[in-house]
Design a protein around this motif. Structure first.
Motif, PDB file in Angstrom:
ATOM      1  N   GLU A 281      -2.059   5.975  -0.467  1.00 49.51           N
ATOM      2  CA  GLU A 281      -3.220   5.151  -0.150  1.00 49.51           C
ATOM      3  C   GLU A 281      -3.417   5.058   1.365  1.00 49.51           C
ATOM      4  O   GLU A 281      -4.540   5.114   1.864  1.00 49.51           O
ATOM      5  CB  GLU A 281      -3.059   3.753  -0.747  1.00 49.51           C
ATOM      6  CG  GLU A 281      -3.083   3.764  -2.269  1.00 49.51           C
ATOM      7  CD  GLU A 281      -2.698   2.435  -2.874  1.00 49.51           C
ATOM      8  OE1 GLU A 281      -3.316   2.053  -3.879  1.00 49.51           O
ATOM      9  OE2 GLU A 281      -1.769   1.776  -2.354  1.00 49.51           O
TER      10      GLU A 281
ATOM     11  N   ILE B 289       0.874  -1.170   0.000  1.00 43.11           N
ATOM     12  CA  ILE B 289       0.000   0.000   0.000  1.00 43.11           C
ATOM     13  C   ILE B 289       0.912   1.221   0.000  1.00 43.11           C
ATOM     14  O   ILE B 289       1.783   1.343   0.858  1.00 43.11           O
ATOM     15  CB  ILE B 289      -0.930  -0.010   1.231  1.00 43.11           C
ATOM     16  CG1 ILE B 289      -1.883  -1.203   1.139  1.00 43.11           C
ATOM     17  CG2 ILE B 289      -1.692   1.298   1.350  1.00 43.11           C
ATOM     18  CD1 ILE B 289      -2.773  -1.373   2.341  1.00 43.11           C
TER      19      ILE B 289
ATOM     20  N   ALA C 171      -6.702   0.919  -2.186  1.00 42.15           N
ATOM     21  CA  ALA C 171      -6.231   0.526  -0.847  1.00 42.15           C
ATOM     22  C   ALA C 171      -7.164  -0.505  -0.218  1.00 42.15           C
ATOM     23  O   ALA C 171      -6.704  -1.491   0.372  1.00 42.15           O
ATOM     24  CB  ALA C 171      -6.115   1.760   0.056  1.00 42.15           C
TER      25      ALA C 171
END
Length: 117
Positions: free
Chosen positions: A36, A32, A71
């Motif tokens: 995000e 991630i 995300a």
């Protein structure tokens, strides 16, 4: 011609950047980006609207929606499939100091830093 890419502004890099399932068996990893992570922090933790989040990050509201969807998909993959979550990378700018619009913000990273000093 494509629109030029805007750097995403984040409050600070996260203190914790890796989450590993208790029974991890090398099933994989999802990454991630810092942008995000910031969207998740602002929308879900700080409970801002997408418009407020977009303003803080210096991006459009549709960009916030795309980052949030990405995300969430990555986190769901990690939770369902027992994958490690790593938070790293992305084309971001980290705020050097608290912005005027963050003065009354309950979860501003710079307020937390000042309280630790």
């Amino acid at each position: 011609m494509a629109r030029p890419f805007k750097c995403r502004c984040i409050c600070a890099k996260p203190k914790t950047t890796c989450f590993v399932p208790e029974n991890a068996d090398e099933t994989g990893m999802v990454v991630i980006g810092y942008d995000e992570y910031e969207v998740i922090r602002l929308l879900d933790y700080a409970a801002l609207t997408q418009e407020q989040c977009a303003e803080k990050m210096n991006v459009s509201r549709p960009t916030v929606t795309r980052m949030y969807d990405s995300a969430r998909q990555k986190m769901a993959d990690a939770l369902v499939n027992g994958k490690t979550i790593r938070i790293e990378g992305g084309d971001v700018i980290v705020c050097a100091a608290m912005k005027p619009q963050c003065t009354h913000e309950k979860h501003c990273c710079h307020k937390a830093k000042n309280n630790q000093d």
